[in-house]
Design a protein around this motif. Structure first.
Motif, PDB file in Angstrom:
ATOM      1  N   VAL A 364     -14.867  -6.493 -13.842  1.00 13.32           N
ATOM      2  CA  VAL A 364     -15.077  -5.673 -12.654  1.00 13.32           C
ATOM      3  C   VAL A 364     -13.817  -4.850 -12.422  1.00 13.32           C
ATOM      4  CG1 VAL A 364     -15.546  -5.702 -10.186  1.00 13.32           C
ATOM      5  CG2 VAL A 364     -16.669  -7.360 -11.672  1.00 13.32           C
ATOM      6  N   ILE A 365     -14.026  -3.555 -12.285  1.00 10.97           N
ATOM      7  CA  ILE A 365     -12.901  -2.622 -12.110  1.00 10.97           C
ATOM      8  C   ILE A 365     -13.259  -1.645 -10.982  1.00 10.97           C
ATOM      9  CG2 ILE A 365     -12.014  -2.642 -14.495  1.00 10.97           C
ATOM     10  CD1 ILE A 365     -13.920   0.168 -14.296  1.00 10.97           C
ATOM     11  N   PRO A 366     -12.281  -0.891 -10.451  1.00  7.91           N
ATOM     12  CA  PRO A 366     -12.635   0.110  -9.440  1.00  7.91           C
ATOM     13  C   PRO A 366     -13.568   1.162 -10.054  1.00  7.91           C
ATOM     14  CG  PRO A 366     -10.258  -0.251  -9.503  1.00  7.91           C
ATOM     15  CD  PRO A 366     -10.831  -0.984 -10.671  1.00  7.91           C
ATOM     16  N   GLU A 367     -14.567   1.583  -9.280  1.00 10.18           N
ATOM     17  CA  GLU A 367     -15.546   2.548  -9.810  1.00 10.18           C
ATOM     18  C   GLU A 367     -14.854   3.832 -10.257  1.00 10.18           C
ATOM     19  OE1 GLU A 367     -18.770   3.371  -7.110  1.00 10.18           O
ATOM     20  OE2 GLU A 367     -19.879   4.481  -8.644  1.00 10.18           O
ATOM     21  N   SER A 368     -13.761   4.174  -9.580  1.00 10.29           N
ATOM     22  CA  SER A 368     -13.053   5.412  -9.925  1.00 10.29           C
ATOM     23  C   SER A 368     -12.438   5.348 -11.334  1.00 10.29           C
ATOM     24  CB  SER A 368     -11.965   5.692  -8.886  1.00 10.29           C
ATOM     25  OG  SER A 368     -11.137   4.563  -8.758  1.00 10.29           O
ATOM     26  N   ASP A 369     -12.308   4.127 -11.882  1.00  8.75           N
ATOM     27  CA  ASP A 369     -11.744   3.981 -13.235  1.00  8.75           C
ATOM     28  C   ASP A 369     -12.822   3.774 -14.297  1.00  8.75           C
ATOM     29  OD1 ASP A 369      -9.098   4.236 -12.454  1.00  8.75           O
ATOM     30  OD2 ASP A 369      -8.870   2.098 -12.040  1.00  8.75           O
ATOM     31  N   GLN A 370     -14.097   3.906 -13.907  1.00  8.62           N
ATOM     32  CA  GLN A 370     -15.192   3.577 -14.830  1.00  8.62           C
ATOM     33  C   GLN A 370     -15.135   4.401 -16.124  1.00  8.62           C
ATOM     34  OE1 GLN A 370     -19.234   2.904 -13.245  1.00  8.62           O
ATOM     35  NE2 GLN A 370     -19.914   4.461 -14.696  1.00  8.62           N
ATOM     36  N   ARG A 371     -15.002   5.708 -15.973  1.00 10.76           N
ATOM     37  CA  ARG A 371     -15.047   6.574 -17.155  1.00 10.76           C
ATOM     38  C   ARG A 371     -13.900   6.224 -18.123  1.00 10.76           C
ATOM     39  NH1 ARG A 371     -12.703  10.977 -18.552  1.00 10.76           N
ATOM     40  NH2 ARG A 371     -11.737  11.249 -16.522  1.00 10.76           N
ATOM     41  N   LYS A 372     -12.707   6.095 -17.557  1.00 11.95           N
ATOM     42  CA  LYS A 372     -11.524   5.774 -18.384  1.00 11.95           C
ATOM     43  C   LYS A 372     -11.698   4.436 -19.094  1.00 11.95           C
ATOM     44  CE  LYS A 372      -7.971   6.147 -15.467  1.00 11.95           C
ATOM     45  NZ  LYS A 372      -6.628   5.968 -14.941  1.00 11.95           N
ATOM     46  N   THR A 373     -12.310   3.449 -18.399  1.00 11.97           N
ATOM     47  CA  THR A 373     -12.484   2.109 -18.978  1.00 11.97           C
ATOM     48  C   THR A 373     -13.453   2.163 -20.155  1.00 11.97           C
ATOM     49  OG1 THR A 373     -12.159   1.203 -16.783  1.00 11.97           O
ATOM     50  CG2 THR A 373     -13.063  -0.292 -18.419  1.00 11.97           C
ATOM     51  N   ILE A 374     -14.572   2.859 -19.950  1.00  8.12           N
ATOM     52  CA  ILE A 374     -15.569   2.945 -21.033  1.00  8.12           C
ATOM     53  C   ILE A 374     -14.943   3.632 -22.249  1.00  8.12           C
ATOM     54  CG2 ILE A 374     -17.785   3.956 -21.711  1.00  8.12           C
ATOM     55  CD1 ILE A 374     -18.708   3.530 -18.814  1.00  8.12           C
ATOM     56  N   GLU A 375     -14.224   4.711 -22.005  1.00 11.41           N
ATOM     57  CA  GLU A 375     -13.582   5.419 -23.125  1.00 11.41           C
ATOM     58  C   GLU A 375     -12.617   4.499 -23.874  1.00 11.41           C
ATOM     59  OE1 GLU A 375     -13.648   9.860 -21.156  1.00 11.41           O
ATOM     60  OE2 GLU A 375     -11.705   8.879 -21.437  1.00 11.41           O
ATOM     61  N   ALA A 376     -11.817   3.747 -23.111  1.00 11.49           N
ATOM     62  CA  ALA A 376     -10.818   2.877 -23.738  1.00 11.49           C
ATOM     63  C   ALA A 376     -11.492   1.799 -24.590  1.00 11.49           C
ATOM     64  CB  ALA A 376      -9.936   2.236 -22.672  1.00 11.49           C
ATOM     65  N   LEU A 377     -12.600   1.207 -24.063  1.00 13.56           N
ATOM     66  CA  LEU A 377     -13.266   0.127 -24.803  1.00 13.56           C
ATOM     67  C   LEU A 377     -14.041   0.673 -25.996  1.00 13.56           C
ATOM     68  CD1 LEU A 377     -14.405  -2.158 -21.858  1.00 13.56           C
ATOM     69  CD2 LEU A 377     -12.454  -2.472 -23.385  1.00 13.56           C
ATOM     70  N   ASP A 378     -14.674   1.843 -25.819  1.00 14.58           N
ATOM     71  CA  ASP A 378     -15.380   2.469 -26.949  1.00 14.58           C
ATOM     72  C   ASP A 378     -14.412   2.721 -28.097  1.00 14.58           C
ATOM     73  OD1 ASP A 378     -17.990   2.515 -26.123  1.00 14.58           O
ATOM     74  OD2 ASP A 378     -17.852   4.475 -25.129  1.00 14.58           O
ATOM     75  N   GLN A 379     -13.241   3.181 -27.730  1.00 14.74           N
ATOM     76  CA  GLN A 379     -12.216   3.493 -28.722  1.00 14.74           C
ATOM     77  C   GLN A 379     -11.727   2.217 -29.412  1.00 14.74           C
ATOM     78  OE1 GLN A 379     -10.928   6.245 -29.849  1.00 14.74           O
ATOM     79  NE2 GLN A 379      -9.003   5.561 -30.760  1.00 14.74           N
ATOM     80  N   GLU A 380     -11.457   1.189 -28.598  1.00 12.28           N
ATOM     81  CA  GLU A 380     -10.903  -0.062 -29.131  1.00 12.28           C
ATOM     82  C   GLU A 380     -11.886  -0.754 -30.091  1.00 12.28           C
ATOM     83  OE1 GLU A 380      -7.877  -1.472 -28.662  1.00 12.28           O
ATOM     84  OE2 GLU A 380      -8.427  -3.254 -29.850  1.00 12.28           O
ATOM     85  N   PHE A 381     -13.195  -0.709 -29.734  1.00 12.13           N
ATOM     86  CA  PHE A 381     -14.171  -1.470 -30.517  1.00 12.13           C
ATOM     87  C   PHE A 381     -15.077  -0.560 -31.365  1.00 12.13           C
ATOM     88  CE2 PHE A 381     -12.943  -4.329 -27.070  1.00 12.13           C
ATOM     89  CZ  PHE A 381     -12.574  -5.434 -27.802  1.00 12.13           C
ATOM     90  N   ARG A 382     -14.551   0.616 -31.745  1.00 16.55           N
ATOM     91  CA  ARG A 382     -15.410   1.552 -32.478  1.00 16.55           C
ATOM     92  C   ARG A 382     -15.870   0.985 -33.826  1.00 16.55           C
ATOM     93  NH1 ARG A 382     -10.270   2.984 -32.575  1.00 16.55           N
ATOM     94  NH2 ARG A 382      -9.302   3.838 -34.445  1.00 16.55           N
ATOM     95  N   PHE A 383     -14.991   0.224 -34.480  1.00 13.27           N
ATOM     96  CA  PHE A 383     -15.352  -0.360 -35.775  1.00 13.27           C
ATOM     97  C   PHE A 383     -16.474  -1.393 -35.591  1.00 13.27           C
ATOM     98  CE2 PHE A 383     -14.738  -3.980 -38.664  1.00 13.27           C
ATOM     99  CZ  PHE A 383     -15.028  -3.358 -39.870  1.00 13.27           C
ATOM    100  N   GLU A 384     -16.282  -2.287 -34.636  1.00 14.63           N
ATOM    101  CA  GLU A 384     -17.261  -3.352 -34.389  1.00 14.63           C
ATOM    102  C   GLU A 384     -18.616  -2.759 -33.996  1.00 14.63           C
ATOM    103  OE1 GLU A 384     -14.159  -3.400 -33.318  1.00 14.63           O
ATOM    104  OE2 GLU A 384     -13.288  -5.297 -34.004  1.00 14.63           O
TER     105      GLU A 384
END
Ligand code: ADP
Ligand code: ASP
Ligand code: MG
Length: 464
Positions: A364-384
Motif C-alpha cells: 500500500v502506497i500513497p495514490e499520488s505515487d501509483q504511476r511511479k511505483t508501477i513503472e519502478a516494478l515493471d522495470q525491476e521485474f521485466r525479465f520475470e
C-alpha cells in the motif's frame, strides 16, 4: 541549574482569529507564571492551504496570483493585529515587509511556470513567519515579554522538501544556543513551527502538520518537562470525530499507541512528533485551547493498563499495488527487490503483505505515487514478466487503510476475529491485511468508499 522549560504549540485553529490569538497568549501567559515557556506557532488557519493554492495558480502562469495572495495575507494579519489591539487595549504592530519576498517567489514560479519542491517549501513557510511575530507582539502587549524566533536559524534538516527530517545532532546545540539565553532573561520565545533549513541554507518544511514536530524537537533539545499541543478537540479521541461524532477522549496513551494511531491517520498529531518525545521521554499533552479546563490526553511511556482495542483510525488517498504470479515462489529475494526498487524512487510503503504461498505480494502506497511505483516494478521485474513468472503489476485505488490500535491487544485472544467479524457485518470487503509484530495494531485495506462505514462499525462493536 536553570529551570526546565515547557513547550506549548498552538495549531492553526487555535490562532484562527484575533480572539483566538489573545486566548492563546493568555494560556501562554498563565503557563509562564508557573515556569519558563517556549511557544511554537502554526500559521493562522487556512493560510498554508492558501499559499499552496497560490503556488499552483502561479505555475499555471497566473501572473496576478502573487500580488493577490500577498494582499490577502496582508489584510488578514493587519486586521487581526488591529482587532488584537482593540481587545488588549494596546497597539499591536504588524510588520508586513516579508511579503515582498513572497511576491518575488511566486512571480518567479509564474514566470518559469515551474513549481519545484524547493520553491513550494519557501512559499509555504510564510504562514508561520507571519503568525509567530503576531503572537509575540500580542504577548508583549499583554505584559508578557516575548520574542518571535525564526526556526530556520537553528532547525537543521535534510533536503527532503515537503517532508524534511531534522538533524538533531546539528540542531540540538543550535536550539539551546538560540533559546536558552532568551529564557534566562525572562523572555518567552515564540518559534515558527513547520519550517527549517537544510545544510545549503534553503528553506525546508517538515510536512503538513509539522509544527507539532517542531514543538517536540524543541522540547527534546531543551530537556523540557512537557510538550503541550493546543488544538481544537479535547485530546486524542478513540476515532476521528468527523467520522464518529461520539468518539471518546483517551486520557492516557503510550508512545507506541500514539505512534500507531498517528501513522495510520489520526490527524490530531503529526506522526514524526512522537519520535523525539520517545527518545527523551518527554510527555506530549494534547489539549483543547477552546476548553483548557479539560485534562486532555497525556502521551508517555506508561499508557493505560487494560485489554483490547482503544482506538480506530484510518488513512485515505492510498493505492494497493499487487504483484502476482505462480512463478514468484522461485524468484530469490523478491520482497527485497520490491522494496529497493521502490525506495530508489523515494516512495514510502505504508503497508506490506506477502501471501504464504509466495504467489502474491501486496503493498500500500500513497495514490499520488501509483504511476511511479508501477513503472519502478515493471522495470525491476521485466525479465520475470517476459518469462511468464510474474503476471504483472496491478493497482487498485482509491484505497483506505483502517487500523485498530491498543497496547492491550497484545496477548488478548480473538481480537482479530472480532475486528473482521465487525467489518464483514458492515458488508465491507477487506483487500489486504497486516498485523505488526508489536501486536498493538491490526490494519487492513478496503475500498475508500467503505472507509467511514468500516470505522463506524468497528468503533461501535470492538472497543474495550
Ligand atoms: P491543529 O490546527 O490544531 O494542528 P489539526 O486539524 O491538525 O489541528 O488536528 C486536529 C483535528 O484532528 C481535529 O479537529 C480532528 O478533526 C482531527 N482528528 C482526526 N483523528 C482524530 C482523533 N483520533 N482524535 C482527535 N482528533 C482527530
Ligand atoms: N501550517 C502547516 C500546515 O498547515 C503546519 C502546521 O499547521 O502544523 O500544515
Ligand atoms: Mg495539526
Amino acid at each position: 541549574m536553570p529551570e526546565k522549560v515547557s513547550v506549548h504549540k498552538f495549531g492553526g485553529t487555535s490562532l484562527g482569529s484575533a480572539e483566538r490569538i489573545v486566548n492563546a497568549a493568555q494560556l501562554l501567559k498563565d503557563a509562564a507564571a508557573q515556569g519558563p515557556v517556549v511557544a511554537v506557532a502554526s500559521a493562522m488557519s487556512g493560510v498554508t492551504d492558501r499559499l499552496l493554492a497560490a503556488a499552483v495558480q502561479a505555475e499555471k502562469g497566473h501572473t496576478g496570483a502573487a500580488s493577490k495572495v500577498a494582499s490577502e495575507l496582508q489584510n488578514k494579519h493587519f486586521e487581526a493585529a488591529a482587532e488584537v489591539s482593540r481587545l488588549v487595549g494596546k497597539t499591536v504592530l504588524f510588520d508586513d515587509s516579508i511579503l515582498t519576498e513572497l511576491e518575488t517567489a511566486l512571480s518567479g514560479v509564474s514566470l518559469l511556470r515551474e513549481r519545484t519542491p524547493r520553491v513550494t517549501d519557501l512559499i509555504s513557510s510564510f504562514g508561520e513567519r507571519l503568525s509567530a511575530p503576531l503572537v509575540a507582539a500580542t504577548l508583549n502587549a499583554m505584559g508578557c515579554p516575548a520574542r518571535a524566533m525564526d526556526a530556520r536559524n537553528f532547525l537543521v534538516t535534510d533536503d527532503k522538501h515537503g517532508g524534511a527530517q531534522c538533524d538533531r545532532k546539528k540542531s540540538d546545540p543550535k536550539i539551546r544556543r538560540a533559546l536558552q539565553p532568551l529564557v534566562a532573561k525572562g523572555l518567552l520565545p515564540v518559534v515558527t513551527g513547520f519550517i527549517g533549513r537544510n545544510s545549503s541554507g534553503e528553506t525546508t518544511t517538515l510536512g503538513r502538520s509539522g509544527s507539532d514536530t517542531t514543538a517536540a524537537l524543541l522540547g527534546a533539545a531543551m530537556g523540557a518537562t512537557e510538550v503541550v499541543i493546543w488544538t481544537d478537540v479535547d485530546g486524542v479521541l478513540s476515532a476521528d470525530p468527523r467520522i464518529v461524532p461520539d468518539a471518546h477522549l483517551l486520557t492516557r496513551l503510550s508512545y507506541r499507541e500514539a505512534a500507531e494511531m498517528t501513522y495510520f491517520g489520526a490527524k490530531v498529531l503529526h506522526f514524526p512528533a512522537v519520535l523525539p518525545a520517545i527518545a527523551e521521554s518527554i510527555p506530549l499533552i494534547i489539549k483543547n485551547s477552546f476548553r483548557p479546563q479539560i485534562q486532555g490526553t497525556t502521551i508517555s511511556t506508561e499508557g493505560e493498563p487494560g485489554e483490547g482495542i482503544r482506538a480506530i483510525t484510518s488513512v485515505s488517498g492510498l493505492s494497493l499495488i499487487s504483484l502476482d504470479g505462480k512463478g514468484m515462489a522461485g524468484i530469490p529475494g523478491i520482497a527485497a527487490r520490491v522494496f529497493s526498487a521502490i525506495a530508489r524512487k523515494g516512495i514510502s510503503v505504508i503497508m506490506f503483505s506477502q501471501a504464504s504461498s509466495e504467489q502474491n505480494i501486496a503493498l500500500v502506497i500513497p495514490e499520488s505515487d501509483q504511476r511511479k511505483t508501477i513503472e519502478a516494478l515493471d522495470q525491476e521485474f521485466r525479465f520475470e514478466k517476459l518469462m511468464g513468472m510474474i503476471e504483472g503489476v496491478k493497482a487498485r485505488a482509491p484505497l483506505s487503510v483502517v487500523a485498530a490500535v491498543g497496547d492491550g491487544m497484545r496477548g488478548t485472544r480473538g481480537v482479530a476475529a472480532k475486528v473482521f467479524a465487525a467489518v464483514a457485518h458492515a458488508d465491507v470487503n477487506v483487500e489486504v491485511i497486516a498485523q505488526g509484530s508489536s501486536e498493538c495494531n491490526i490494519s487492513f485495506g478496503i475500498d475508500a468508499k467503505d472507509c467511514a462505514a468500516a470505522v463506524k462499525a468497528l468503533h461501535a462493536t470492538v472497543m474495550k
